[in-house]
Design a protein around this motif. Structure first.
Motif, short mmCIF file in Angstrom:
data_model
loop_
_atom_site.label_atom_id
_atom_site.label_comp_id
_atom_site.label_asym_id
_atom_site.label_seq_id
_atom_site.Cartn_x
_atom_site.Cartn_y
_atom_site.Cartn_z
N CYS A 133 0.91 -1.41 0.42
CA CYS A 133 -0.06 -0.05 -0.53
C CYS A 133 0.91 1.04 0.34
O CYS A 133 1.53 1.38 1.15
CB CYS A 133 -0.98 0.05 1.01
N ASP B 12 -5.85 6.10 7.80
CA ASP B 12 -6.25 7.49 8.48
C ASP B 12 -5.96 8.44 9.95
O ASP B 12 -4.86 7.89 10.38
CB ASP B 12 -7.45 5.78 10.46
N ASP C 253 -14.10 -0.33 9.96
CA ASP C 253 -13.75 0.78 8.66
C ASP C 253 -13.96 2.38 8.47
O ASP C 253 -13.53 3.13 7.85
CB ASP C 253 -14.34 -0.02 7.40
N TRP D 247 -6.10 -2.12 6.54
CA TRP D 247 -6.41 -3.71 5.27
C TRP D 247 -7.74 -4.52 5.54
O TRP D 247 -8.35 -4.54 6.56
CB TRP D 247 -5.18 -4.98 4.86
N ARG E 97 -17.36 -5.85 3.96
CA ARG E 97 -16.45 -5.77 3.86
C ARG E 97 -16.18 -5.70 4.98
O ARG E 97 -16.56 -5.52 6.21
CB ARG E 97 -15.61 -3.77 3.91
N TYR F 26 -7.81 -3.84 0.15
CA TYR F 26 -8.06 -2.62 -0.20
C TYR F 26 -7.39 -1.90 1.95
O TYR F 26 -7.17 -2.39 2.35
CB TYR F 26 -9.69 -2.37 0.64
N CYS F 27 -6.83 -0.94 0.71
CA CYS F 27 -6.03 -0.26 2.06
C CYS F 27 -6.35 0.86 2.16
O CYS F 27 -7.01 1.35 1.08
CB CYS F 27 -4.68 0.11 1.34
N ALA F 28 -6.36 1.25 3.44
CA ALA F 28 -7.59 2.35 4.27
C ALA F 28 -6.46 3.31 5.03
O ALA F 28 -5.73 2.63 6.32
CB ALA F 28 -8.64 2.13 4.36
N TYR G 4 -9.43 7.62 3.80
CA TYR G 4 -8.80 7.89 2.27
C TYR G 4 -8.87 6.00 2.25
O TYR G 4 -7.64 4.91 2.45
CB TYR G 4 -7.35 8.14 2.44
N TRP G 5 -9.15 5.59 0.69
CA TRP G 5 -9.51 4.06 0.39
C TRP G 5 -8.77 3.92 -0.86
O TRP G 5 -8.68 5.02 -1.81
CB TRP G 5 -10.24 4.12 0.27
N TYR H 80 -11.76 4.61 8.36
CA TYR H 80 -11.20 5.00 7.67
C TYR H 80 -11.40 6.26 6.64
O TYR H 80 -11.98 5.66 6.22
CB TYR H 80 -10.24 4.38 6.64
#
Length: 128
Positions: A22, A99, A112, A36, A45, A95-97, A117-118, A115
């Motif tokens: 990421c 925070d 989730d 993740w 998710r 997915y990476c995110a 920004y994804w 967070y």
């Protein structure tokens, strides 16, 4: 703000390993916890792993503990998810995110909705 881009997905067999990355752009992850998450077809998710801005604290979903390892590089601009002993049930879009945690450098969240920004995700497929 930071942008995140995932890479490293692919098709592997059960028992194999993969390393997801990421990458941050625009900023580093110095003041961001990075998580993740994954989503399989027809499912919601789910949390996989997270690491604090300092890199000193982390957490994992029970389903991946002992098999997956999350880490951050020294420059603070890339987070990795090393996945070993993969199982077919690990198949999903990962997915990476990020925070923003400001000065709380040991803080992380497994939720989730914390967070902001994804990335767009990377597909991991594990055949039996």
């Amino acid at each position: 703000q930071v942008q995140v881009v995932e890479a490293g997905g692919g098709l592997v067999q059960a028992g194999d390993s993969l390393r997801l990355s990421c990458a941050a752009s625009g900023r580093t992850f110095s003041n961001y916890a990075v998580g993740w998450f994954r989503q399989a077809p027809g499912k919601g998710r789910e949390f996989v792993a997270t690491i604090s801005a300092s890199g000193g604290t982390s957490d994992y979903a029970d389903s991946v503990k002992g098999r997956f390892t999350i880490s951050k590089n020294y420059a603070g601009n890339t987070v990795y998810l090393q996945m070993n002993s993969l199982k077919p049930e690990d198949s999903a879009v990962y997915y990476c995110a990020a925070d923003w945690t400001d000065s709380r450098r040991r803080y992380y969240s497994t939720r989730d909705y914390d967070y902001d920004y994804w990335g767009r995700g990377t597909q991991v497929s594990v055949s039996s």
